[in-house]
Design an enzyme around this catalytic site. Structure first.
Site, PDB file in Angstrom:
ATOM      1  N   LYS A 120       0.843  -1.201   0.000  1.00 27.51           N
ATOM      2  CA  LYS A 120       0.000   0.000   0.000  1.00 27.51           C
ATOM      3  C   LYS A 120       0.878   1.250   0.000  1.00 27.51           C
ATOM      4  CE  LYS A 120      -3.646   2.235   2.615  1.00 27.51           C
ATOM      5  NZ  LYS A 120      -4.637   2.160   3.674  1.00 27.51           N
ATOM      6  N   ARG A 130      -5.229  -4.596   5.854  1.00 29.49           N
ATOM      7  CA  ARG A 130      -5.757  -5.910   6.249  1.00 29.49           C
ATOM      8  C   ARG A 130      -7.153  -6.183   5.683  1.00 29.49           C
ATOM      9  NH1 ARG A 130      -4.783  -2.498  10.281  1.00 29.49           N
ATOM     10  NH2 ARG A 130      -6.484  -1.670  11.540  1.00 29.49           N
ATOM     11  N   GLU A 169      -4.838  -6.619  14.709  1.00 30.37           N
ATOM     12  CA  GLU A 169      -4.359  -5.303  14.289  1.00 30.37           C
ATOM     13  C   GLU A 169      -5.526  -4.304  14.314  1.00 30.37           C
ATOM     14  OE1 GLU A 169      -0.803  -4.629  11.424  1.00 30.37           O
ATOM     15  OE2 GLU A 169      -2.562  -4.236  10.191  1.00 30.37           O
ATOM     16  N   HIS A 209      -5.256 -33.035  18.172  1.00 28.18           N
ATOM     17  CA  HIS A 209      -4.173 -33.856  18.732  1.00 28.18           C
ATOM     18  C   HIS A 209      -3.054 -33.000  19.287  1.00 28.18           C
ATOM     19  CE1 HIS A 209      -5.821 -37.718  17.456  1.00 28.18           C
ATOM     20  NE2 HIS A 209      -6.356 -36.992  16.475  1.00 28.18           N
ATOM     21  N   LYS A 236       9.065  -0.309  14.215  1.00 26.52           N
ATOM     22  CA  LYS A 236       9.638  -0.015  12.894  1.00 26.52           C
ATOM     23  C   LYS A 236      10.674   1.098  13.025  1.00 26.52           C
ATOM     24  CE  LYS A 236       5.511  -0.915  10.079  1.00 26.52           C
ATOM     25  NZ  LYS A 236       4.495  -0.312   9.235  1.00 26.52           N
TER      26      LYS A 236
HETATM   27  O1  LIG Z   1       1.089  -2.759   2.243  1.00 26.93           O
HETATM   28  P1  LIG Z   1       2.178  -2.133   3.035  1.00 26.93           P
HETATM   29  O2  LIG Z   1       2.112  -0.644   3.019  1.00 26.93           O
HETATM   30  O3  LIG Z   1       3.529  -2.626   2.591  1.00 26.93           O
HETATM   31  O4  LIG Z   1       1.992  -2.543   4.544  1.00 26.93           O
HETATM   32  C1  LIG Z   1       2.043  -3.870   4.952  1.00 26.93           C
HETATM   33  C2  LIG Z   1       1.468  -4.078   6.313  1.00 26.93           C
HETATM   34  O5  LIG Z   1       2.171  -3.333   7.281  1.00 26.93           O
HETATM   35  C3  LIG Z   1       1.288  -2.836   8.272  1.00 26.93           C
HETATM   36  O6  LIG Z   1       1.227  -1.464   8.121  1.00 26.93           O
HETATM   37  C4  LIG Z   1       1.731  -3.196   9.663  1.00 26.93           C
HETATM   38  O7  LIG Z   1       3.069  -2.976   9.848  1.00 26.93           O
HETATM   39  C5  LIG Z   1      -0.041  -3.496   7.966  1.00 26.93           C
HETATM   40  O8  LIG Z   1      -1.109  -2.774   8.409  1.00 26.93           O
HETATM   41  C6  LIG Z   1       0.022  -3.653   6.490  1.00 26.93           C
HETATM   42  O9  LIG Z   1      -0.891  -4.603   6.048  1.00 26.93           O
END
Ligand SMILES: O=P(O)(O)OC[C@H]1O[C@](O)(CO)[C@@H](O)[C@@H]1O
Length: 547
Positions: A206, A268, A353, A384, A512
């Protein structure tokens, strides 16, 4: 709004739990022969039985009252209307628009998003056709045989889960792989078996800034260019799916080879967007549309049904009942379908999340539990391994059993055995076995009375352990779409009750940020930033041992 636990509806539920906690489901079933019929419903190919729960009609009325008190129906309408309900990021939450097969206009700031959604779907359809038909050629003129999706979190888990779930629908001739972890083993082991001339990478992100994805994408690019001997090969072997055209271009992917999605699609919740391209490649675009249709049917149910009939709302409210009143800390997802093996992992992100939050939308600290820990494995493997604790452990673990009535694999009596196991587990969890039953069973089997007496407490099960059973005739693109949407809306419901924002994820930021600092230190070979003594010591030791 003040905290939800200050409302009279919440207080009434707390008192109700006090009264109900001594009640056994066995008695509830004995008292009401209609219970299973009353506490079940069928929507979009899913039959949901929520009768094996520690609740009565009064419980449901109180929970529905809570839903009304937090204006759940209003929030549902706000989401579908494209309001910016993700306030901390000033974004609408419109994964429902991605699968809006009615094409009803959905407006964000007065603009209908459906034309953009449909345009990208068309672009996906064309791309899939070009790749499947062999029109899309690699740099050396060969057709594509392997697709590697490089992404993480929502840009990986959704397409990976669905591709696996729909394995029986996979088309011949094209294999889809997923690389997510920054651990070199993931990409190295994946690429080892692939021919660069026939491999297409989808860089799915994204933001197009995620460290793991960018690192893997650069490694893939190097691997390709080294093998094919020309930078120009990148244009033939890389696609991007992102909201960030600038970064895509900076990476060197032609923006003609980019599929877009929008800031109103949460990571997500993005498998319905172009992030679902690997799904369309694996099973065909028509099947991808069927997946959207299944989800849309569930969306329409969630949008239109009264709360008391809305399965996602009911499951969400029942989840609140356990999390906040019975204080259950976890929730198990137990699919009785091997191909749903990534379903629990997918909804770990989906749920944790979304609802792993400690402040309300207004920033006030909550004084009640929010999202549970979500976990699970497919049955019967789980039986199991960890079911012992669900049956006889000291924690209350509400569990969802997801069961297709028919298998895609007609092999002997495997599926009957799978069905039998699934139903037996939920029956055992509900009924349990009394001390007397345990004793009598052992005596009937010829055991000495003294030994039977000694063993009885070990073989006694309390029962009264809550489960939901979700039946589908078969896992198809439609039923899978509906199933995923059911859980998405359940999560939405819970977020609204808890008064939190289910659509941001600030909790992943700090790690991060610190990783960036530490990476520099590891690269430069010197610990320069201020760390706690433990971290500093670990870093020093790492640097020494790697020197
Ligand atoms: O699609 P991107 O921007 O690489 O983000 C990947 C993932 O990282 C996150 O921001 C969490 O670190 C998630 O919400 C997201 O799905």
């Amino acid at each position: 709004m003040s905290l939800v636990n200050q409302t009279p509806q919440w207080q009434a539920l707390a008192q109700h739990w006090e009264r109900l906690q001594g009640v056994h489901m066995r008695d509830l079933f004995a008292e009401d022969p209609q219970r299973a019929r009353r506490l079940s419903g069928e929507v979009a190919g899913l039959y949901v039985d929520y009768s094996k729960h520690r609740l009565t009609g009064e419980t449901l009325d109180l929970l529905l009252g809570l839903g009304a008190a937090v204006d759940l129906p209003g929030w549902i309408q706000r989401m579908f209307a494209g309001e910016r309900i993700n306030a901390t990021e000033h974004r609408a939450v419109l994964h429902v628009a991605l699968r809006n097969r009615s094409n009803r206009p959905i407006l964000v700031d007065g603009e209908d998003v459906m034309p953009q959604v449909n345009a990208v779907l068309e672009q996906m359809a064309e791309l899939v056709e070009r790749i499947h038909s062999g029109q899309w050629r690699g740099f050396s003129g060969e057709p594509i045989r392997d697709v590697v999706n490089i992404g993480i979190g929502g840009s990986n888990l959704g397409p990976k889960m669905v591709c696996e779930a729909l394995t029986p629908y996979h088309r011949e001739g094209l294999r889809v792989h997923f690389v997510s972890n920054v651990d070199a083993s993931h990409i190295a082991e994946t690429l080892k078996h692939l021919d660069p001339a026939q491999t297409l990478f989808i860089v799915a992100s994204k933001t197009f800034t995620t460290q793991e994805t960018m690192t893997n994408a650069h490694t893939a690019r190097r691997w390709l260019v080294e093998a094919l001997g020309d930078e120009a090969a990148v244009a033939h072997h890389f696609l991007a799916v992102s909201t960030n055209a600038e970064k895509v271009a900076a990476f060197g992917i032609d923006t003609d080879n980019m599929l877009v999605f929008w800031d109103w699609v949460g990571g997500r919740y993005s498998l319905w967007s172009a992030i679902g391209l690997p799904i369309a490649l694996a099973v065909g675009f028509e099947r991808f549309v069927e997946l959207l249709e299944g989800a849309h049917a569930m969306d329409e149910h969630f949008r239109c049904a009264p709360l008391g009939e809305s399965l996602p709302a009911l499951l969400g409210l029942i989840g609140v009942w356990y999390t906040d009143f019975a204080r259950a800390a976890t929730h198990a997802l137990l699919p009785y379908d091997q191909h749903l093996k990534y379903f629990p992992a997918y909804f770990q992100q989906g749920d944790m999340e979304s609802n792993g939050k400690h402040v309300t939308r207004e920033g006030e600290t909550v004084t009640y539990p929010t999202g549970p820990v979500v976990w699970g494995e497919p049955g019967t493997d789980g039986q199991h391994a960890f079911y012992q604790l669900i049956h006889q452990g000291t924690q209350l673990i509400p569990a969802d059993f997801i069961m297709p009535l028919t298998s895609h694999y007609d092999v002997g009596d495997h599926h009957l055995k799978l069905l039998a196991n699934c139903f037996a587990q939920t029956e055992a969890l509900m009924r349990g076995r009394t001390l007397e039953e345990a004793r009598q069973e052992m005596l009937a089997a010829g055991m000495e009375p003294a030994e039977a007496e000694a063993l009885a407490p070990h073989r006694q099960f309390d029962g009264n352990r809550p489960t939901t059973t979700i039946l589908v005739d078969q896992v198809t693109p439609q039923t899978l779409g509906a199933l995923i949407a059911l859980y998405e809306h359940k999560i939405f419901t819970q977020g609204i009750v808890w008064g939190i924002n289910s659509f941001d994820q600030w909790g992943v930021e700090l790690g991060k940020q610190l990783a960036g600092v530490i990476l520099e230190e590891l690269t430069d070979g010197a610990v320069t930033a201020r760390h706690d003594a433990s971290t500093a010591n670990l870093l020093e030791r790492t640097l020494q041992r790697r020197a």
